[in-house]
Design a protein around this motif. Structure first.
Motif, mmCIF file in Angstrom:
data_model
loop_
_atom_site.group_PDB
_atom_site.id
_atom_site.type_symbol
_atom_site.label_atom_id
_atom_site.label_comp_id
_atom_site.label_asym_id
_atom_site.label_seq_id
_atom_site.Cartn_x
_atom_site.Cartn_y
_atom_site.Cartn_z
ATOM 1 N N ASN A 1 0.858 -1.175 0.000
ATOM 2 C CA ASN A 1 0.000 0.000 0.000
ATOM 3 C C ASN A 1 0.900 1.232 0.000
ATOM 4 O OD1 ASN A 1 -1.460 2.285 1.705
ATOM 5 N ND2 ASN A 1 -3.046 1.037 0.757
ATOM 6 N N LEU A 2 0.761 2.068 -1.018
ATOM 7 C CA LEU A 2 1.671 3.200 -1.175
ATOM 8 C C LEU A 2 1.564 4.188 -0.021
ATOM 9 C CD1 LEU A 2 1.315 3.896 -5.006
ATOM 10 C CD2 LEU A 2 3.165 2.684 -3.826
ATOM 11 N N SER A 3 0.361 4.433 0.475
ATOM 12 C CA SER A 3 0.210 5.364 1.595
ATOM 13 C C SER A 3 0.868 4.803 2.855
ATOM 14 C CB SER A 3 -1.268 5.645 1.860
ATOM 15 O OG SER A 3 -1.844 6.353 0.786
ATOM 16 N N ARG A 4 0.680 3.525 3.101
ATOM 17 C CA ARG A 4 1.321 2.908 4.265
ATOM 18 C C ARG A 4 2.848 2.981 4.130
ATOM 19 N NH1 ARG A 4 -1.183 -1.568 4.084
ATOM 20 N NH2 ARG A 4 -2.722 -1.220 5.731
ATOM 21 N N MET A 5 3.350 2.782 2.925
ATOM 22 C CA MET A 5 4.797 2.834 2.706
ATOM 23 C C MET A 5 5.342 4.241 2.925
ATOM 24 S SD MET A 5 4.884 0.332 -0.634
ATOM 25 C CE MET A 5 6.605 0.649 -1.049
ATOM 26 N N VAL A 6 4.610 5.246 2.448
ATOM 27 C CA VAL A 6 5.073 6.630 2.587
ATOM 28 C C VAL A 6 5.216 7.033 4.056
ATOM 29 C CG1 VAL A 6 4.318 9.023 2.293
ATOM 30 C CG2 VAL A 6 4.346 7.484 0.341
ATOM 31 N N PHE A 7 4.314 6.528 4.901
ATOM 32 C CA PHE A 7 4.329 6.949 6.302
ATOM 33 C C PHE A 7 5.028 5.953 7.231
ATOM 34 C CE2 PHE A 7 0.743 9.411 4.624
ATOM 35 C CZ PHE A 7 1.065 10.671 5.121
ATOM 36 N N LEU A 8 5.063 4.678 6.896
ATOM 37 C CA LEU A 8 5.529 3.683 7.860
ATOM 38 C C LEU A 8 6.737 2.861 7.416
ATOM 39 C CD1 LEU A 8 2.063 2.255 9.052
ATOM 40 C CD2 LEU A 8 3.392 4.158 10.016
ATOM 41 N N ASP A 9 7.069 2.880 6.134
ATOM 42 C CA ASP A 9 8.184 2.074 5.633
ATOM 43 C C ASP A 9 9.446 2.934 5.567
ATOM 44 O OD1 ASP A 9 10.076 0.705 4.087
ATOM 45 O OD2 ASP A 9 8.558 -0.231 2.820
ATOM 46 N N PRO A 10 10.438 2.709 6.442
ATOM 47 C CA PRO A 10 11.616 3.590 6.467
ATOM 48 C C PRO A 10 12.421 3.563 5.170
ATOM 49 C CG PRO A 10 11.926 1.668 7.883
ATOM 50 C CD PRO A 10 10.494 1.675 7.481
ATOM 51 N N VAL A 11 12.460 2.428 4.483
ATOM 52 C CA VAL A 11 13.201 2.359 3.215
ATOM 53 C C VAL A 11 12.516 3.221 2.161
ATOM 54 C CG1 VAL A 11 13.981 0.832 1.362
ATOM 55 C CG2 VAL A 11 14.101 0.064 3.744
ATOM 56 N N HIS A 12 11.215 3.091 2.049
ATOM 57 C CA HIS A 12 10.469 3.870 1.059
ATOM 58 C C HIS A 12 10.445 5.351 1.426
ATOM 59 C CE1 HIS A 12 7.561 4.223 -2.221
ATOM 60 N NE2 HIS A 12 6.879 5.055 -1.463
ATOM 61 N N ARG A 13 10.348 5.656 2.706
ATOM 62 C CA ARG A 13 10.320 7.051 3.146
ATOM 63 C C ARG A 13 11.576 7.800 2.706
ATOM 64 N NH1 ARG A 13 7.383 8.780 7.635
ATOM 65 N NH2 ARG A 13 9.228 9.804 8.468
ATOM 66 N N ALA A 14 12.706 7.111 2.737
ATOM 67 C CA ALA A 14 13.983 7.752 2.387
ATOM 68 C C ALA A 14 14.144 7.949 0.890
ATOM 69 C CB ALA A 14 15.140 6.916 2.934
ATOM 70 N N LEU A 15 13.246 7.412 0.102
ATOM 71 C CA LEU A 15 13.379 7.463 -1.348
ATOM 72 C C LEU A 15 13.086 8.841 -1.926
ATOM 73 C CD1 LEU A 15 13.727 5.909 -4.050
ATOM 74 C CD2 LEU A 15 11.298 5.296 -3.885
ATOM 75 N N TYR A 16 12.188 9.597 -1.266
ATOM 76 C CA TYR A 16 11.722 10.860 -1.841
ATOM 77 C C TYR A 16 12.526 12.039 -1.334
ATOM 78 C CZ TYR A 16 7.659 8.149 -3.292
ATOM 79 O OH TYR A 16 6.842 7.209 -3.862
ATOM 80 N N ALA A 17 13.063 12.822 -2.268
ATOM 81 C CA ALA A 17 13.762 14.047 -1.881
ATOM 82 C C ALA A 17 12.780 15.087 -1.362
ATOM 83 C CB ALA A 17 14.539 14.599 -3.081
ATOM 84 N N ASP A 18 11.533 15.001 -1.782
ATOM 85 C CA ASP A 18 10.484 15.927 -1.335
ATOM 86 C C ASP A 18 9.414 15.150 -0.572
ATOM 87 O OD1 ASP A 18 9.671 14.508 -3.527
ATOM 88 O OD2 ASP A 18 8.863 16.205 -4.642
ATOM 89 N N ARG A 19 9.828 14.327 0.378
ATOM 90 C CA ARG A 19 8.909 13.432 1.073
ATOM 91 C C ARG A 19 7.773 14.154 1.799
ATOM 92 N NH1 ARG A 19 6.791 10.558 4.608
ATOM 93 N NH2 ARG A 19 7.302 12.092 6.167
ATOM 94 N N PRO A 20 7.985 15.328 2.453
ATOM 95 C CA PRO A 20 6.846 16.011 3.074
ATOM 96 C C PRO A 20 5.722 16.318 2.084
ATOM 97 C CG PRO A 20 8.896 16.899 3.920
ATOM 98 C CD PRO A 20 9.266 15.993 2.789
ATOM 99 N N ALA A 21 6.083 16.721 0.877
ATOM 100 C CA ALA A 21 5.052 16.986 -0.132
ATOM 101 C C ALA A 21 4.353 15.696 -0.538
ATOM 102 C CB ALA A 21 5.677 17.659 -1.356
ATOM 103 N N LYS A 22 5.118 14.619 -0.680
ATOM 104 C CA LYS A 22 4.519 13.331 -1.027
ATOM 105 C C LYS A 22 3.581 12.852 0.087
ATOM 106 C CE LYS A 22 5.045 11.176 -4.089
ATOM 107 N NZ LYS A 22 4.235 10.977 -5.319
ATOM 108 N N ALA A 23 3.991 13.054 1.332
ATOM 109 C CA ALA A 23 3.153 12.655 2.462
ATOM 110 C C ALA A 23 1.837 13.429 2.462
ATOM 111 C CB ALA A 23 3.907 12.875 3.772
ATOM 112 N N ARG A 24 1.902 14.725 2.229
ATOM 113 C CA ARG A 24 0.674 15.533 2.188
ATOM 114 C C ARG A 24 -0.225 15.078 1.044
ATOM 115 N NH1 ARG A 24 -1.817 20.128 3.851
ATOM 116 N NH2 ARG A 24 -0.257 20.393 5.485
ATOM 117 N N ASP A 25 0.362 14.758 -0.102
ATOM 118 C CA ASP A 25 -0.440 14.291 -1.232
ATOM 119 C C ASP A 25 -1.207 13.021 -0.873
ATOM 120 O OD1 ASP A 25 0.316 16.366 -2.856
ATOM 121 O OD2 ASP A 25 1.810 15.223 -3.985
ATOM 122 N N HIS A 26 -0.552 12.113 -0.154
ATOM 123 C CA HIS A 26 -1.220 10.856 0.197
ATOM 124 C C HIS A 26 -2.326 11.094 1.217
ATOM 125 C CE1 HIS A 26 0.690 7.371 -1.770
ATOM 126 N NE2 HIS A 26 1.662 8.227 -1.994
#
Length: 280
Positions: free
Chosen positions: A157-182
């Motif tokens: 689940n992409l939303s679960r990965m964005v917020f809870l998966d540390p490997v996936h979280r580190a992938l985005y240079a603009d992760r706060p924006a990605k988190a808000r989008d989800h």
């Protein structure tokens, strides 16, 4: 959350976020006790009685007419996504809520398998990955089993990965924006399917396990999935700036085809090629 409570919370969040000067309200000195507009100020701008608007924010408005909703939307200067969400949560749901895992026709899986040059996947209404090709897996979730989308009880689940998966979280240079989008996307889906138990469980899990999600959820962001520019810091391919293109699949409401492309001849295109499976 019941629709009346959802409407009340959404109105309060948008009123609090509206700077008085943007609404044409002239301050007359003294310290304001609210961050945005007062109820009486918004009611006046929208042409409503203060008592009636107060009932809406208290969850006791009953059936709200389209004319009233349009007036409130104009007063709050809602964008298209927010306006659609306002109307959606103000009226009873007229269709049966979805239950259980989503199904993907074999033809769509074959389509994804046939796309080899760019990362591509099909994402369901709850942000579950229903199918992905090898390149999308290498880009987004190389640390997970490639076959997981084929198993309904193990789908990423992409939303679960964005917020809870540390490997996936580190992938985005603009992760706060990605988190808000989800968070904004899940808010839209919750408005469309307020009685979906699987969606409610996902939102509950994210709220309990992620303070970041809980904070964003309380702000009531609303945004449908749209094409965006995504910046990655990939451990294997390096830095990439990719266009994330989203295409709605009308024959299966809620399902979307997502593809990632790089500017031809760019450093990002070269980096993306490094993720291509090696050929014998």
């Amino acid at each position: 959350m019941e629709l009346s409570a959802e409407l009340a919370a959404f109105l309060r969040s948008r009123r609090d976020a509206m700077p008085p000067h943007e609404a044409g309200v002239t301050p007359y000195g003294g310290r304001r006790r609210v961050p945005g507009l007062r109820r009486e100020e918004l009611a006046q701008i929208a042409g409503l009685s203060v008592a009636y608007y107060t009932r809406l924010e208290q969850g006791h408005g009953g059936n709200v007419s389209d004319a009233v909703l349009a007036a409130i939307a104009r007063a709050l200067r809602l964008n298209a996504d927010e306006r659609a969400h306002l109307f959606r949560i103000s009226h009873p749901v007229r269709h049966a809520p979805p239950h259980g895992p989503e199904h993907l026709p074999p033809g769509k899986r074959a389509l994804i398998d046939a796309i080899e040059a760019v990362p591509a996947m099909i994402v369901g209404r709850r942000a579950d990955v229903l199918a992905w090709n090898r390149l999308a897996h290498a880009l987004l979730a190389w640390h997970l089993d490639f076959e997981r989308p084929r198993h309904e009880d193990r789908r990423p689940n992409l939303s679960r990965m964005v917020f809870l998966d540390p490997v996936h979280r580190a992938l985005y240079a603009d992760r706060p924006a990605k988190a808000r989008d989800h968070a904004a996307f899940l808010r839209v889906v919750a408005g469309r399917y307020p009685n979906d138990p699987e969606l409610a469980r996902l939102i509950g899990e994210l709220t309990m396990k992620s303070e970041e999600f809980a904070g964003l959820w309380a702000e009531h962001p609303v945004r449908t999935c749209a094409s965006v520019t995504a910046r990655f810091e990939h451990p294997r391919a390096g830095r990439m700036t990719l266009a994330e293109e989203v295409f709605e699949l009308p024959e299966d409401p809620g399902q979307r085809l997502v593809m990632f492309t790089a500017e031809p001849g760019s450093a990002s295109a070269a980096a993306l090629r490094r993720l291509l499976p090696e050929t014998p």
